[in-house]
Scaffold this motif. Structure first.
Motif, PDB file in Angstrom:
ATOM      1  N   SER A  54       0.849  -1.200   0.000  1.00  7.67           N
ATOM      2  CA  SER A  54       0.000   0.000   0.000  1.00  7.67           C
ATOM      3  C   SER A  54       0.880   1.245   0.000  1.00  7.67           C
ATOM      4  O   SER A  54       2.094   1.166   0.244  1.00  7.67           O
ATOM      5  N   GLU A  80       4.595  15.810   0.335  1.00  7.17           N
ATOM      6  CA  GLU A  80       3.623  15.617  -0.738  1.00  7.17           C
ATOM      7  C   GLU A  80       3.746  16.847  -1.648  1.00  7.17           C
ATOM      8  O   GLU A  80       3.608  17.971  -1.157  1.00  7.17           O
ATOM      9  N   ALA A 100      -2.723  16.358  -0.389  1.00  2.25           N
ATOM     10  CA  ALA A 100      -3.921  15.748  -0.957  1.00  2.25           C
ATOM     11  C   ALA A 100      -5.026  15.650   0.101  1.00  2.25           C
ATOM     12  O   ALA A 100      -5.991  16.408   0.079  1.00  2.25           O
TER      13      ALA A 100
HETATM   14  C1  LIG Z   1      -0.072  11.214  -0.163  1.00  4.95           C
HETATM   15  C2  LIG Z   1      -0.470   9.883   0.381  1.00  4.95           C
HETATM   16  N1  LIG Z   1       0.476   9.068   0.839  1.00  4.95           N
HETATM   17  C3  LIG Z   1       0.179   7.845   1.335  1.00  4.95           C
HETATM   18  C4  LIG Z   1      -1.115   7.419   1.388  1.00  4.95           C
HETATM   19  C5  LIG Z   1      -1.435   6.070   1.946  1.00  4.95           C
HETATM   20  O1  LIG Z   1      -1.728   5.205   0.897  1.00  4.95           O
HETATM   21  P1  LIG Z   1      -2.611   3.911   1.172  1.00  4.95           P
HETATM   22  O2  LIG Z   1      -3.951   4.364   1.614  1.00  4.95           O
HETATM   23  O3  LIG Z   1      -2.601   3.182  -0.145  1.00  4.95           O
HETATM   24  O4  LIG Z   1      -1.928   3.123   2.242  1.00  4.95           O
HETATM   25  C6  LIG Z   1      -2.144   8.246   0.925  1.00  4.95           C
HETATM   26  C7  LIG Z   1      -3.551   7.808   0.984  1.00  4.95           C
HETATM   27  O5  LIG Z   1      -4.473   8.549   0.797  1.00  4.95           O
HETATM   28  C8  LIG Z   1      -1.817   9.515   0.402  1.00  4.95           C
HETATM   29  O6  LIG Z   1      -2.761  10.360  -0.049  1.00  4.95           O
END
Ligand SMILES: Cc1ncc(COP(=O)(O)O)c(C=O)c1O
Length: 463
Positions: free
Chosen positions: A125, A229, A233
């Motif tokens: 993930s 980021e 987001a």
């Molecule tokens: C910028 C960012 N990083 C990491 C993640 C985590 O990803 P995941 O939900 O696939 O574990 C997210 C999830 O929304 C995200 O927006």
């Protein structure tokens, strides 16, 4: 129970209340909020998804700006992605040792800015990929701390909860574990300190990062990396000026810190360029990827890194059992192929232009709209003059949108976020935005109708 879309949805959600995390808290808060005349946010459960639409349990067709939490660049259930995923599942079932890893790693490396991040670590993930990238940076530098930014979201694992600074509740119960994370301010235009304009606040944030932290918080030579980021987001689709990222790249170079870009949500075309860092013309040292690479069908995530960071870094292990499944790799390969073959980014840019024109005067026309933001198809509308009212207004607008057959995201932030598929038809985009404008007009007249509820305990469907 809330004013839901229909009885089938309501029944299923009510069953979930006694099963999922937070069910009691939800019921309590719902009762309190009802006394104040508020209703809970409306919920949607997807019965079927196809192209630009989802269909709820009552069979209503709904325009999909929610996009599986921004995981779906090519529209729902893209037939070519489904075909390769099913073929991979049929052929390999699940085995770690399948032949698709090499072509996927090669294809991803080919997309990296300046071809500078040729190595790839497969993870399950985005959460795991961020944690793994941070670990690689710590092991590579032999240092103990990293810097992350206010309002950032990097995931829901133990490590990423410590790193994310979504809000101060994030690390309740984890305080003693968070010694290795330094949090720095991020220059939102909507959260300016009194007396500073946006440019001055950005300067302050950069000064804090380069001057204040090394002098007062942590010795520079014990900082491994800055994790950022390229646009916040979950923090509300807030897009920094490209100079902010350029300056951070410069600070990392001067201070000998690694720069890790978390492009889990912004990557693979979401912002109109393949990677959001391209808007600033910079190359990070590590880049975390996920979401869109699933093609909206099968989980895929990982991180790319410089050769010297990941080529010989034996302590930085990663990749758990389901990292890089055959089906996930097949989905990623096909997604990359289609994006290039069909020139999807040009279409996305055309959609972004439509959105920009449609939304251009919303802040001027509606008092409740504080700001309209967009970079490619990372679109956000901010509400209210303060955070508390803003959340209620944003949730109410999202509700009114849903009543008009348009599904968007509003989690705990005073924004409604829109993630249309990069391939959405222009007509559907226009219809969805028209529905959103009607919803804004309705809430402008009625005031907020939705109360301050915790996440619905049904696997977070709906916000
Ligand atoms: C910028 C960012 N990083 C990491 C993640 C985590 O990803 P995941 O939900 O696939 O574990 C997210 C999830 O929304 C995200 O927006």
């Amino acid at each position: 129970m809330p004013d839901l879309i229909g009885t089938k949805t309501r029944d299923l959600l009510e069953r979930g209340l006694s099963r999922f995390r937070g069910g009691q808290a939800y019921a309590l808060r719902a009762a309190e909020s009802a006394k104040l005349g508020f209703q809970p946010p409306m919920q949607l459960i997807v019965d079927r998804a196809e192209g630009d639409f989802v269909y709820d349990l009552e069979g209503r067709e709904i325009i999909d700006f929610q996009n599986g939490w921004a995981t779906n660049p090519l529209g729902n259930c893209h037939p070519e992605i489904l075909e390769v995923v099913q073929a991979a599942q049929k052929r390999y079932g699940f085995h770690w040792e399948h032949p698709l890893r090499v072509p996927v790693a090669e294809a991803i490396a080919a997309t990296m800015p300046e071809g500078a991040l040729p190595r790839f670590s497969f993870e399950v993930s985005g959460t795991e990929a961020v944690e793994s990238a941070v670990h690689a940076a710590l092991c590579h530098t032999g240092r103990r701390t990293i810097i992350a930014f206010a309002s950032s979201f990097h995931g829901e694992g133990l490590g990423t909860k410590l790193i994310s600074a979504y809000n101060s509740d994030n690390y309740v119960g984890l305080e003693a574990w968070s010694g290795g994370v330094i949090r720095a301010p991020f220059p939102h235009s909507s959260v300016l300190p009194p007396g500073l304009n946006h440019a001055q606040y950005q300067d302050y944030c950069l000064w804090y990062l380069e001057q204040y932290i090394p002098k007062h918080v942590m010795a520079a030579d014990n900082i491994a990396a800055v994790l950022i980021e390229p646009a916040l987001a979950e923090g509300g689709n807030w897009i920094p000026d490209p100079t902010f990222l350029q300056e951070i790249r410069g600070i990392c170079d001067r201070q000998d810190w690694l720069m890790i870009a978390d492009e889990v949500l912004t990557g693979v075309g979401r912002t109109g360029r393949f990677w959001a860092v391209e808007h600033a013309g910079i190359t990070p040292d590590l880049m975390v990827v996920g979401k869109h690479l699933s093609g909206g069908i099968e989980a895929f995530a990982g991180f790319a890194a410089r050769d010297d960071i990941l080529g010989n870094n034996p302590k930085a292990t990663g990749g758990s059992t389901f990292a890089g499944t055959p089906a996930g790799c097949a989905a990623a390969l096909k997604t990359l192929e289609i994006i290039e073959r069909d020139d999807v980014l040009s279409h996305a840019q055309r959609l972004a232009n439509i959105a920009e024109v449609s939304m251009a005067d919303w802040a001027a026309r509606y008092d409740i709209v504080s700001e309209v933001r967009g970079l490619g198809l990372l679109l956000g509308v901010g509400f209210g003059q303060d955070e508390e009212t803003g959340v209620l207004l944003a949730r109410s607008v999202r509700d009114e949108m849903l009543k008009r057959g348009v599904w968007a995201l509003c989690d705990f932030e005073p924004q409604v976020r829109l993630y249309p598929a990069l391939t959405m038809s222009p007509e559907v985009l226009k219809a969805g935005l028209a529905g959103m404008e009607e919803a804004i007009a309705a809430v402008s007249s009625s005031g907020p109708t939705v109360g301050d509820y915790p996440a619905m305990p049904n696997g977070n469907v709906g916000f």
